[in-house]
Design a protein around this motif. Structure first.
Motif, short mmCIF file in Angstrom:
data_model
loop_
_atom_site.label_atom_id
_atom_site.label_comp_id
_atom_site.label_asym_id
_atom_site.label_seq_id
_atom_site.Cartn_x
_atom_site.Cartn_y
_atom_site.Cartn_z
N LEU A 165 45.08 27.81 -44.62
CA LEU A 165 44.41 28.69 -45.83
C LEU A 165 44.63 27.94 -47.12
N VAL A 166 45.90 27.56 -47.30
CA VAL A 166 46.07 26.63 -48.62
C VAL A 166 45.31 25.51 -48.77
N ARG A 167 45.38 24.66 -47.52
CA ARG A 167 44.21 23.29 -47.45
C ARG A 167 43.01 23.85 -47.72
N TYR A 168 42.50 24.77 -47.22
CA TYR A 168 41.24 25.14 -47.31
C TYR A 168 40.93 25.49 -48.71
N LEU A 169 41.59 26.27 -49.26
CA LEU A 169 41.42 26.95 -50.66
C LEU A 169 41.30 25.68 -51.70
N ARG A 170 42.13 24.42 -51.44
CA ARG A 170 42.20 23.41 -52.18
C ARG A 170 40.97 22.57 -51.94
N PHE A 171 40.60 22.31 -50.66
CA PHE A 171 39.67 21.64 -50.12
C PHE A 171 38.14 22.30 -50.96
N TYR A 172 38.17 23.57 -50.96
CA TYR A 172 36.97 24.57 -51.52
C TYR A 172 37.10 24.22 -53.12
N ALA A 173 38.04 24.13 -53.60
CA ALA A 173 38.36 23.79 -55.10
C ALA A 173 37.67 22.67 -55.37
N VAL A 174 37.93 21.50 -54.60
CA VAL A 174 37.58 20.13 -54.94
C VAL A 174 35.91 20.16 -54.59
N GLY A 175 35.50 20.86 -53.61
CA GLY A 175 34.19 21.06 -53.42
C GLY A 175 33.28 21.86 -54.47
N LEU A 176 34.08 22.66 -55.42
CA LEU A 176 33.62 23.23 -56.36
C LEU A 176 32.90 22.02 -57.51
N THR A 177 33.69 21.00 -57.51
CA THR A 177 33.20 19.74 -58.38
C THR A 177 31.71 19.55 -57.78
N GLY A 178 31.62 19.57 -56.69
CA GLY A 178 30.07 19.13 -56.33
C GLY A 178 29.11 20.17 -56.49
N ILE A 179 29.67 21.38 -56.50
CA ILE A 179 28.83 22.60 -56.79
C ILE A 179 28.26 22.27 -58.22
N ALA A 180 29.43 22.13 -59.10
CA ALA A 180 29.37 22.01 -60.54
C ALA A 180 28.35 20.81 -60.87
N LEU A 181 28.58 19.68 -60.25
CA LEU A 181 27.76 18.55 -60.59
C LEU A 181 26.31 18.63 -60.21
N THR A 182 26.22 19.02 -58.87
CA THR A 182 24.88 19.40 -58.41
C THR A 182 24.25 20.67 -59.42
N PHE A 183 24.78 21.57 -59.87
CA PHE A 183 24.39 22.51 -60.83
C PHE A 183 23.84 21.73 -61.94
N VAL A 184 24.48 20.86 -62.51
CA VAL A 184 24.07 20.03 -63.86
C VAL A 184 23.14 19.26 -63.34
N LEU A 185 22.82 18.64 -62.36
CA LEU A 185 21.85 17.59 -61.72
C LEU A 185 20.65 18.37 -61.79
N LEU A 186 20.82 19.57 -61.33
CA LEU A 186 19.70 20.65 -61.02
C LEU A 186 18.90 20.89 -62.43
N ALA A 187 19.94 21.37 -63.27
CA ALA A 187 19.38 21.82 -64.50
C ALA A 187 18.89 20.84 -65.35
N VAL A 188 19.36 19.54 -65.32
CA VAL A 188 18.96 18.23 -65.98
C VAL A 188 17.65 17.86 -65.40
N PHE A 189 17.70 17.51 -64.25
CA PHE A 189 16.42 16.74 -63.27
C PHE A 189 15.29 17.71 -63.13
N SER A 190 15.80 18.89 -62.53
CA SER A 190 14.81 19.83 -61.99
C SER A 190 14.06 20.79 -63.36
N ARG A 191 14.83 21.39 -63.78
CA ARG A 191 14.50 22.19 -64.97
C ARG A 191 14.02 21.36 -66.18
N GLY A 192 14.85 20.58 -66.56
CA GLY A 192 14.63 19.58 -67.75
C GLY A 192 13.55 18.69 -67.62
#
Length: 142
Positions: A85-112
């Motif tokens: 459970l601890v490892r999954y929560l840490r792994f997911y937290a690292v995965g959130l960086t991917g979500i955040a980066l993709t969020f920015v990429l979608l906003a810039v390249f798709s919307r912008g």
């Protein structure tokens, strides 16, 4: 070979470490590839078929990919099955960086810039692979 023994010289410890690091990175990338395919498939279904907003589709599809990758990395890449459970929560937290980066990429390249969200989503995984590998190796599975 050591002089006069006829036996090969033992491998240096750093050689074993580098080989292990390379194997882990390759396995991590293969596992990541399976997660990317799952993520992309879910994104296409949610965005193109179900008509979800691209950001909502991204969060759910990426979460599915992260969970897939955690299970496979725990079993095959890092071979750690304790404190899941601890490892999954840490792994997911690292995965959130991917979500955040993709969020920015979608906003810039798709919307912008008007680039198809499917293309932006498909191009985003390589951007975060090495960064997430280092974090997951040291923090999630360290």
């Amino acid at each position: 070979m050591p002089a006069g023994t006829g036996a090969p010289a033992p491998a240096r410890p750093e050689t074993h470490g580098r080989a292990r690091d390379a194997r882990q990175l390759i396995t991590y990338a293969l596992v990541g590839g399976s997660g990317v395919l799952l993520d992309l498939g879910a994104f296409l279904l949610l965005y193109d078929v179900a008509g979800w907003h691209e950001q909502l589709a991204n969060v759910l599809s990426t979460s599915i990919g992260i969970t897939n990758n955690f299970v496979l990395n725990a079993l095959f890449t890092f071979r750690r099955r304790d404190r899941l459970l601890v490892r999954y929560l840490r792994f997911y937290a690292v995965g959130l960086t991917g979500i955040a980066l993709t969020f920015v990429l979608l906003a810039v390249f798709s919307r912008g810039l008007g680039i198809d969200p499917n293309l932006v989503k498909a191009g985003s995984p390589p951007v975060v692979l090495l960064f997430q590998f280092a974090l997951n190796r040291k923090w999630s599975f360290g």
